[in-house]
Motif scaffolding. Sequence first.
Motif: not given
Lengths: 149, 149, 149, 149
Positions: D14, D79, D16, D82, D102-107
Amino acid sequence: MPNIPEGATVAMIEHRVPFFETDAMRIVHHANYIRWFELARIEWLDRYDEPYKDIYERDIHYATTHVHAEYAASARFDDVVQIHTWLEWVRGASLCMAYSIDRGDDHLVSGWTEHAAVTGDGRVRRIGKENRERMKKHALATPSIAPQR
Amino acid sequence: MPNIPEGATVAMIEHRVPFFETDAMRIVHHANYIRWFELARIEWLDRYDEPYKDIYERDIHYATTHVHAEYAASARFDDVVQIHTWLEWVRGASLCMAYSIDRGDDHLVSGWTEHAAVTGDGRVRRIGKENRERMKKHALATPSIAPQR
Amino acid sequence: MPNIPEGATVAMIEHRVPFFETDAMRIVHHANYIRWFELARIEWLDRYDEPYKDIYERDIHYATTHVHAEYAASARFDDVVQIHTWLEWVRGASLCMAYSIDRGDDHLVSGWTEHAAVTGDGRVRRIGKENRERMKKHALATPSIAPQR
Amino acid sequence: MPNIPEGATVAMIEHRVPFFETDAMRIVHHANYIRWFELARIEWLDRYDEPYKDIYERDIHYATTHVHAEYAASARFDDVVQIHTWLEWVRGASLCMAYSIDRGDDHLVSGWTEHAAVTGDGRVRRIGKENRERMKKHALATPSIAPQR
């Protein structure tokens, strides 16, 4: 106006601000001016002492020991800036350069950096006598913005 | 040992040195520590004042007006360093943070930065009273390494 | 030798490698060549389409959607490199530039990038007809190293 | 959703997003994702082959020979993203890693990089048999997004 003391032996380079040096404030990120100091410093050594590449290839490095910068105004994408530098002082194993970054008549940043001469494994080494003598001729009689050591 | 004054309200983040932050001296390039200051500063605001992202989204920015750093030793690829920061002082429209960067017991860099609160178009603005009061509680009684203003 | 297709309309800029672009392998870090692509791209737009600064000030941006680079050899500190770029193709809302980075006769890097025209809030927008027509005259009849879309 | 092929041995870190990685479009500059690939690649080697620091200290380097990235969406200041990586293939003196950011579910970004094992003076060297065997167990049966060589 550029913030350059009388009597300084100045090297100047122009730099056109690339997009990748800007940040989300739409100005140049403040850490990049510290990098610009380096661009001008290498130009100064090339002109008034010895190409830094030659020094580097003898495995001598002017490792940065102090950085100081004061920001008066910001550069933006595609600005053409002038980075001026001169030698404040030189001693047995260290030297101090000062800087004025300007966009024409707009003064942007003043600063100074100190450097120790070191070998690749980090040991302090005297600056070669020839280099030191050559640089001394271009040092200020009294430091302008950097502390005397 | 970390160079942290007594009574400081400290935020700390750990950072593992990426390869791309090294330079041809095989150490971290000195301008990157100035960026590390920023990482810790944002962590401090998050913890002790207000997330900087929220401040930024109100179009307030803590523009950097002064940077000072003193380098005692170098970080290298894959080192894990600790970046400590605390508030030296806060005034109507400006604040000053100080830093100690360390690799465990090895002290690497000390420094401080000053910031002016500005809007996105660069005009100075007072720091919101609530933020200022909140920060004041965490400021040092007397600045440790930064100049008083 | 530079890897430039026949018939390309080429812009070239020279770049002297700063110390801060090197890494601990004593070569330029591979991500920096991607930045160099940008330097040349902006030069190309200035010369053959419209200064990117003017496009940017209308809040139009050529956001990067693809990057491809192949590294044949490395640049080192203080090398002077030539970054060549030309337009592979332009479509309604996107364009593709290709690059050859060279140090005199030594070919270092080939690559291409694709860009979508977007507004500041990220919405895709057609490239202005005038800009598109002007660029089309300089596009290759058949893409050389980039994929056709 | 992350763009990860079935059967991949994935390392993830991860990250930031720091302010200094943004640009004047208020998004992360595209060259920084190439640096993020490196962060994850080093994590993968640590977990599934051998710490890259140990490889580096034997003066072996995985010099980057190809970079490919496709940008679907942008990361912004602060943000948390990952960065996933896995091994596409390994050969005698080279290897290929692929990535999904990815940012969570956003590719956000897909890509791959190829690397040649070289000594510090740039000569290609076979990857040690032990390392190669260890990595092979984690390679994909068929490359997912990178070209087979």
